[in-house]
Design an enzyme around this catalytic site. Structure first.
Site, mmCIF file in Angstrom:
data_model
loop_
_atom_site.group_PDB
_atom_site.id
_atom_site.type_symbol
_atom_site.label_atom_id
_atom_site.label_comp_id
_atom_site.label_asym_id
_atom_site.label_seq_id
_atom_site.Cartn_x
_atom_site.Cartn_y
_atom_site.Cartn_z
ATOM 1 N N HIS A 134 0.832 -1.214 0.000
ATOM 2 C CA HIS A 134 0.000 0.000 0.000
ATOM 3 C C HIS A 134 0.863 1.260 0.000
ATOM 4 O O HIS A 134 0.714 2.145 -0.854
ATOM 5 C CB HIS A 134 -0.911 -0.039 1.232
ATOM 6 C CG HIS A 134 -1.845 1.116 1.351
ATOM 7 N ND1 HIS A 134 -3.182 1.014 1.044
ATOM 8 C CD2 HIS A 134 -1.655 2.393 1.763
ATOM 9 C CE1 HIS A 134 -3.771 2.184 1.244
ATOM 10 N NE2 HIS A 134 -2.861 3.038 1.692
ATOM 11 N N GLU A 135 1.779 1.342 0.959
ATOM 12 C CA GLU A 135 2.601 2.544 1.084
ATOM 13 C C GLU A 135 3.587 2.682 -0.074
ATOM 14 O O GLU A 135 3.898 3.802 -0.499
ATOM 15 C CB GLU A 135 3.335 2.552 2.421
ATOM 16 C CG GLU A 135 2.424 2.497 3.643
ATOM 17 C CD GLU A 135 1.364 3.579 3.664
ATOM 18 O OE1 GLU A 135 1.549 4.631 3.017
ATOM 19 O OE2 GLU A 135 0.326 3.380 4.330
ATOM 20 N N HIS B 202 1.826 4.448 -2.816
ATOM 21 C CA HIS B 202 1.848 5.895 -2.605
ATOM 22 C C HIS B 202 3.184 6.501 -3.056
ATOM 23 O O HIS B 202 3.223 7.527 -3.733
ATOM 24 C CB HIS B 202 1.673 6.211 -1.114
ATOM 25 C CG HIS B 202 0.261 6.176 -0.624
ATOM 26 N ND1 HIS B 202 -0.767 6.828 -1.257
ATOM 27 C CD2 HIS B 202 -0.285 5.591 0.477
ATOM 28 C CE1 HIS B 202 -1.893 6.638 -0.574
ATOM 29 N NE2 HIS B 202 -1.629 5.887 0.469
ATOM 30 N N HIS C 34 3.593 6.668 -6.754
ATOM 31 C CA HIS C 34 2.746 7.744 -7.284
ATOM 32 C C HIS C 34 3.478 9.087 -7.157
ATOM 33 O O HIS C 34 3.582 9.865 -8.122
ATOM 34 C CB HIS C 34 1.424 7.771 -6.512
ATOM 35 C CG HIS C 34 0.380 8.662 -7.094
ATOM 36 N ND1 HIS C 34 -0.891 8.751 -6.582
ATOM 37 C CD2 HIS C 34 0.410 9.526 -8.143
ATOM 38 C CE1 HIS C 34 -1.597 9.615 -7.292
ATOM 39 N NE2 HIS C 34 -0.835 10.106 -8.237
#
Length: 603
Positions: free
Chosen positions: A392-393, A396, A399
């Site tokens: 998940h991180e 980020h 991105h």
């Protein structure tokens, strides 16, 4: 390695290879101070342009460039200070660093508050004509957006006052964070080996996943009983946050806090309220899931402390950090060699703070600045959840990295509305990778159980949070205070409705709102649910080998804020205003529920 033991260890006992290297941002406090000192001359240069913006496009371009340069330095300073503080929230030296840059940010907000009003004081026709000049071609979108915001932009004096007030207006969250993370202490709970372990924010969910139901129950009751003791204080803190939101909403001439929060991204209110309506429309499916879960666990009564326990015995499998790293890297191989190479650098370059330690901020996040690595804070305990949190991180961080690579600073930062899409896409790719590459049926069921829990936690739970946040603001907008009794009563009602009759809603859950930091973020939580729906579409296309999927996805994570958020998504093949947007995501939930329980679910 028993990673859990580090949650009560001082930071100096954590091996360096599990700590991020913040020297990549600033080698020393002296370097931080040197950057801090650069702000004053830039501010003085910007001050010289006050009253002169209407004279030429070049003056406007210079002012906006100076503003960017100042903000870029402040971002670097703030990111470093926050990360140092998050290493140990009880370290007063780090708190002092945060306080220094926070105060400077407030000063800057006040001293730059004249820019937008001065631009909007120009005749609109003249400003539009300036925007077409070569000197302002780069800033044209910013100027057009500013004109759209004219109704909600105040005069220079009023904007200065709001800038000066910004630090004080954020004090409720700071108080919440210190009380919840630094000052609040929890009792100990005996684990399955009879070892007394102090409950913390980091290990609470680990206890709720224990096989021994008595341990889960004891942890649940001790944890929330502690919050219950302070519910009046937490209610006052939340009330302060909401009052601050209402103050700014009314000062800027918005009709509601929700409208004010959605305005910057040009999000219509019916997307938010429609999300709540859509999820409520799926209550039969959600409640059927809990009904099947209760039967699978063989419980006469399923309590809230039972809903996080895995339905598969394999749930106790532990992952080494090396296994987690390699698995996540393998899962993103469909994204192509450039993407994978960037992700590998995040591991080898010590961008990650992996293990928990005493006083460390709970949870996980990706954070950095335009000029620093995209750091990742984790509290890795070797569980499957931690592997998905890593994915998940990392999503980020990728991105941010690609936005920063593609866009100049002014347009590099992306809206929070878009932020959760990349992270959840990364999780869903990991889910598909694990299913494709395991022949172990028990493990495959564990993964399916996990994605069901993730969907419930991300779409259903966050929508419940969104509904609670909306009702708290609406009550305050009617000049009714947010007492602990009201908050507990309304929160308990929502939990009962969202979980359904097959889950015993233990009374202590009524105070869970007190521990949720996102209620201080200003209508953030709905973005998790919409982000999941968008991510599900991206991940499905990527996993299916759609030839346009990777280019569309890379276009999305490289766009920054170069367009409005809905246009960025539409350019990438996703439309959150499509009536079937949330329903399509529930198709995944229905499919996985039927797959796991071996039966067609009732809708």
């Amino acid at each position: 390695m028993n990673y859990e033991k580090f949650s009560t260890s001082p930071r100096h006992e954590i091996p360096d290879e599990f700590k991020w290297d913040l020297s990549l941002a600033y080698k020393s406090r002296a370097d931080w101070d040197a950057d801090f000192a650069k702000i004053a001359p830039l501010m003085a240069e910007l001050d010289e342009l006050r009253g002169k913006l209407g004279k030429s496009p070049a003056n406007i371009a210079k002012a906006l460039d100076l503003e960017d340069r100042i903000e870029r330095i402040v971002e670097n300073l703030s990111s470093y200070a926050r990360q140092k503080s998050d290493e140990d929230s009880a370290d007063n030296a780090n708190l002092s660093l945060c306080g220094k840059i926070s105060a400077k940010s407030t000063e800057i907000d006040a001293r730059t508050s004249w820019i937008d009003p001065e631009l909007l004081d120009m005749p609109e026709k003249r400003l539009l004509a300036f925007a077409e000049k070569p000197e302002l071609s780069f800033y044209k979108k910013t100027i057009l957006d500013l004109i759209k915001e004219k109704e909600h932009t105040l005069g220079a004096a009023e904007e200065r006052l709001l800038g000066l007030a910004s630090d004080a207006m954020s004090s409720s969250y700071e108080t919440f964070s210190l009380l919840s993370n630094a000052d609040l202490r929890f009792p100990s709970v005996k684990d399955e080996n009879g070892v007394e372990t102090e409950l913390t924010q980091s290990n609470f969910m680990l206890f709720l996943r224990k096989k021994d139901r008595n341990i889960r129950k004891e942890a649940f009751e001790k944890f929330y009983s502690r919050y219950s003791e302070f519910k009046n204080s937490f209610a006052a803190i939340l009330d302060g946050t909401v009052k601050a939101n209402i103050f700014e909403t009314r000062a800027r001439n918005f009709g509601s806090c929700l409208g004010a929060a959605l305005f910057e991204d040009r999000i219509p209110e019916n997307l938010y309220t429609g999300l709540i309506k859509s999820v409520r429309g799926k209550f039969p499916l959600i409640h059927e899931y809990f009904h099947l879960r209760k039967k699978k666990l063989g419980l006469d009564e399923m309590h809230l402390y039972d809903v996080h326990h895995s339905l598969v015995d394999e749930s106790d499998r532990r992952w080494s950090w090396e296994e987690a790293r390699d698995t996540v890297l393998a899962s993103i191989e469909p994204m192509g060699p450039e993407y994978v190479a960037c992700a590998r650098k995040a591991f080898s370059g010590r961008w990650m703070d992996v293990l928990p330690n005493k006083g460390k901020r709970s949870g996980a996040y990706s954070g950095g600045s335009y000029d620093s690595p995209q750091y990742i804070l984790l509290n890795f305990n070797g569980r499957l959840d931690d592997v998905f949190t890593l994915a998940h991180e990392l999503g980020h961080s990728m991105h941010s990295l690609f936005s920063n690579r593609t866009q100049k600073y002014h347009y590099a930062d992306y809206s929070i509305f878009l932020a959760e899409i990349a992270s959840i896409s990364s999780e869903l790719l990991l889910h598909e990778h694990l299913l494709r590459n395991s022949q172990d049926e028990k493990f495959r069921r564990t993964i399916t159980d996990h994605i069901l829990d993730e969907f419930r936690g991300t779409v259903v739970r966050q929508t419940m949070f969104a509904e609670f946040e909306l009702l708290t603001h609406r009550r305050r907008e009617e000049d009714e205070s947010l007492t602990a009794d009201f908050l507990c009563s309304e929160y308990y009602r929502l939990v009962s409705e969202y979980f359904g009759k097959d889950v015993v809603c233990d009374r202590l859950i009524e105070v869970e709102w007190a521990r949720i930091p996102h209620f201080h973020y200003g209508f953030y939580v709905y973005k998790y649910a919409t982000g999941f729906a968008a991510a599900a579409k991206f991940a499905k296309r990527i996993s299916a080998g759609d030839k346009d999927a990777i280019p569309d996805y890379m276009r999305f994570i490289s766009a920054g804020s170069s367009k409005d958020v809905l246009d960025i998504l539409r350019d990438s093949g996703v439309d959150p205003l499509d009536p079937g947007f949330i329903g399509d995501a529930f198709g995944l939930f229905e499919e996985k529920t039927s797959e796991f329980f071996g039966r067609q679910v009732r809708r």
